[in-house]
Structures are given as structure tokens and as C-alpha cells.
Design a protein around this motif. Structure first.
Motif, mmCIF file in Angstrom:
data_model
loop_
_atom_site.group_PDB
_atom_site.id
_atom_site.type_symbol
_atom_site.label_atom_id
_atom_site.label_comp_id
_atom_site.label_asym_id
_atom_site.label_seq_id
_atom_site.Cartn_x
_atom_site.Cartn_y
_atom_site.Cartn_z
ATOM 1 N N ASP A 244 15.653 -29.596 -11.072
ATOM 2 C CA ASP A 244 15.990 -29.266 -12.465
ATOM 3 C C ASP A 244 16.573 -27.872 -12.657
ATOM 4 O O ASP A 244 16.675 -27.394 -13.787
ATOM 5 C CB ASP A 244 14.759 -29.424 -13.373
ATOM 6 N N LYS A 281 25.932 -26.272 -15.620
ATOM 7 C CA LYS A 281 24.907 -26.313 -16.666
ATOM 8 C C LYS A 281 25.445 -27.004 -17.913
ATOM 9 O O LYS A 281 24.748 -27.797 -18.555
ATOM 10 C CB LYS A 281 24.447 -24.897 -17.010
ATOM 11 N N SER A 282 26.700 -26.695 -18.261
ATOM 12 C CA SER A 282 27.320 -27.298 -19.435
ATOM 13 C C SER A 282 27.479 -28.802 -19.265
ATOM 14 O O SER A 282 27.213 -29.582 -20.192
ATOM 15 C CB SER A 282 28.686 -26.645 -19.682
ATOM 16 N N LEU A 284 25.704 -30.758 -17.369
ATOM 17 C CA LEU A 284 24.382 -31.386 -17.332
ATOM 18 C C LEU A 284 23.808 -31.596 -18.731
ATOM 19 O O LEU A 284 23.140 -32.594 -18.985
ATOM 20 C CB LEU A 284 23.412 -30.531 -16.501
ATOM 21 N N ARG A 285 24.057 -30.649 -19.638
ATOM 22 C CA ARG A 285 23.468 -30.773 -20.966
ATOM 23 C C ARG A 285 24.423 -31.397 -21.993
ATOM 24 O O ARG A 285 24.039 -31.637 -23.133
ATOM 25 C CB ARG A 285 22.996 -29.410 -21.463
ATOM 26 N N GLY A 286 25.669 -31.655 -21.583
ATOM 27 C CA GLY A 286 26.644 -32.220 -22.502
ATOM 28 C C GLY A 286 26.313 -33.648 -22.894
ATOM 29 O O GLY A 286 25.657 -34.386 -22.149
ATOM 30 N N LYS A 287 26.771 -34.047 -24.076
ATOM 31 C CA LYS A 287 26.522 -35.409 -24.557
ATOM 32 C C LYS A 287 27.278 -36.446 -23.735
ATOM 33 O O LYS A 287 26.785 -37.536 -23.466
ATOM 34 C CB LYS A 287 26.930 -35.515 -26.035
ATOM 35 N N ASN A 289 28.180 -37.225 -20.457
ATOM 36 C CA ASN A 289 27.947 -36.963 -19.042
ATOM 37 C C ASN A 289 29.055 -37.593 -18.202
ATOM 38 O O ASN A 289 29.300 -38.796 -18.300
ATOM 39 C CB ASN A 289 26.586 -37.535 -18.643
#
Length: 308
Positions: A244, A281-282, A284-287, A289
Motif C-alpha cells: 500500500d 499515486k495519482s 492509484l487514487r484516480g476514479k 483506474n
């Protein structure tokens, strides 16, 4: 020239490839077809043929290939072959392939780079090239328009279909009476043939997931984003494990991998480790994927037969 990867290893490592890259055997359809051709006329493959033959009497190419002990042969160039050797030098400076069991992961990363290289440079046979070109033109240029038109037509009811206005380019609009909704019905016939039995909700979802007009970092190169993220996830899961987290060590190795195979160059902003770390990181957290988008694109490709 090809990069060869044993099918026995491919099957053993499939779960990890699918988890990290969204990989599916269908991405090797042409290579599987070549394996089938090499075994024809099947003098010594009765058992394999029996397992791979469907109830309709057709040979399932994928099943046949996966039952063999052959290798998938990904077409590569002389330049790519040199990059494979260069990457081994980098890989062995971080790991000890002969002792720590990491050699197979080196081979997997080379395999995935070869598939990316094949797709980017269209290293297919002429027949498969035509199929893929047709698919890319349809999926990227035509299908988005069809989805938009389908949604708009479904928004109205038949009573609102009268007096259609069409404008081509900068020309003045033409008004059509659309008597008995003849044009609307014809458009629906075409759209149903190409889009299949799709609902408005499904069309809107596909349009949003695959064709949304993203800006900034995530919108630059969707396929590159997919490959960067998939490679990062594979490196994090099997080589530089830190659950993670997106660490400098992981991104440093990822940068060397991508640069060695010419996927990134020194002019790319993601060549800088801090920028690459921020990009991962962007993503991974983006809507949206990119791994899931890749899987969705493949699912829609399965239905491509309806437009041929």
C-alpha cells in the motif's frame, strides 16, 4: 526475431499478471494462433485436440495452445533484444537472479514490455494487423459517436422525433420532417447492430469509463498510464514489497525499467523520480483506474465481431 516465454510458466504466473496488469490470455491470440499452425495437421496431438475441440466441432485456439509445452513467441526488433540484455544488467545489480528466485520476474517484465512494444509498433501479421486497425478505428473514432447518438435518441420519445435538424460542418442546418420517424428508426437499426443490446445506462457508463475527456497527468497517454501502473503494481507485489505504499525505491526501479525499454525518455517529466512517484499515486487514487479501463476495452473488443 521473437521473445519466447514458456506456456508452462505463463500459466503458473497468470494470477499475478492478471491481478497487477489486468492481463488476459486473449492478449496473446495471434501468438496462440501461430502455435496451432505449427502443430497442424495434428499428427501427435490427439489428446490436446480432444480437450480443445468445442461441442460445435471447432478448435479453441487458446485452449489448444495452453495445453502444449510450447513457448509464446512475441515479435521483437533487434533494438528490443539489446534492451532485454541491458535490463538484465540493471536487474542483476539490484537482485541476484541465480540465487533469490527473482529471475522469473525479470522474464515477466521483459514479456510485458514486449507485448507493450508489439502493440505500440503494430508488430502483427498482415491479417491480424488489419483486424486490429479496424478495431482501433472503430473503438476510438466511431463508437464514441455512436454511443452519444444512441443516448440522445433514447432521451426523446417518438413524438419528439419530428422535425430533425442536421448540420454538417459549417453549413446551414437542414430540417427534415422525419415522416413516421423513418430516419430515427434507421439510425436505431445501425446503432443496435454495432452497439448490441445495450441500455442507456450502459452506454453512459462506457462513455464515461473509456472516452471521458481527461485533462492533466492522467490524460496524456492512457496506454502508457496503464503500463506504468501495472508494472509498478507487479514490482511492488513481487520484487520490492511495501504494501500500500509508493516508495522511492520502487519508483527508482520502475524508472530504470521503463527507460531501458524506451517507454520513458529523459525528456519525459516522469523521468524524474519524484514526478513518477506523484504520477503513480495519482493513478492509484484516480476514479478512472487505467487497469480497469484496459480490462473494459478488452471486454468491448470481444464484441467487435458485431461490426465486421
Amino acid at each position: 526475431m521473437t521473445l519466447d516465454f514458456p506456456i508452462i510458466d505463463l500459466k503458473r504466473l497468470y494470477a499475478g499478471l492478471h491481478e497487477c496488469y489486468g492481463f488476459d490470455y486473449s492478449e496473446l491470440n495471434e501468438e496462440f494462433s501461430l502455435i496451432l499452425q505449427q502443430h497442424y495437421p495434428f499428427k501427435h496431438e490427439a489428446d490436446i485436440l480432444a480437450k480443445a475441440t468445442t461441442e460445435e466441432g471447432k478448435v479453441d485456439i487458446q485452449k489448444f495452445a495452453l495445453e502444449t509445452n510450447d513457448c509464446v513467441a512475441i515479435p521483437i526488433t533487434t533494438e528490443f533484444a539489446k534492451q532485454v540484455k541491458d535490463f538484465y544488467s540493471i536487474f542483476s545489480s539490484v537482485f541476484i537472479p541465480e540465487l533469490d528466485g527473482s529471475a522469473i520476474y525479470y522474464e515477466v517484465l521483459c514479456l510485458m514490455a514486449a507485448i507493450y512494444y508489439r502493440d505500440k509498433h503494430h508488430l502483427f501479421s498482415e491479417i491480424h494487423e488489419d483486424i486490429m486497425n479496424d478495431y482501433f478505428v472503430y473503438s476510438r473514432r466511431i463508437r464514441p459517436d455512436q454511443l452519444k447518438l444512441f443516448i440522445e435518441l433514447c432521451k426523446g420519445r417518438k413524438r419528439t422525433w419530428d422535425n430533425i435538424k442536421i448540420s454538417v460542418g459549417n453549413n446551414s442546418p437542414v430540417f427534415l420532417g422525419n415522416y413516421e420517424w423513418w430516419l430515427s428508426q434507421k439510425l436505431f437499426e445501425i446503432l443496435r447492430k454495432d452497439l448490441g443490446d445495450i441500455t442507456v445506462e450502459e452506454a453512459e457508463k462506457e462513455l464515461k469509463e473509456l472516452y471521458s475527456d481527461e485533462r492533466g497527468r492522467k490524460g496524456t497517454d492512457p496506454h502508457l498510464n496503464y503500463f506504468m501502473l501495472g508494472s509498478f503494481l507487479y514490482i511492488r507485489k513481487f520484487l520490492i514489497q511495501d504494501k500500500d505504499k509508493v516508495t522511492i525505491a520502487q519508483c527508482n526501479f520502475l524508472q530504470k525499467y521503463l527507460t531501458t525499454f524506451g517507454i520513458l525518455d529523459k525528456q519525459d517529466k516522469n523521468y524524474q523520480i519524484n514526478n513518477l512517484q506523484s504520477t503513480i499515486k495519482s493513478l492509484l487514487r484516480g476514479k478512472n483506474n487505467p487497469i480497469q479501463k484496459h480490462i473494459k476495452e478488452r471486454e468491448y473488443r470481444y464484441n467487435f465481431d458485431i461490426i465486421k
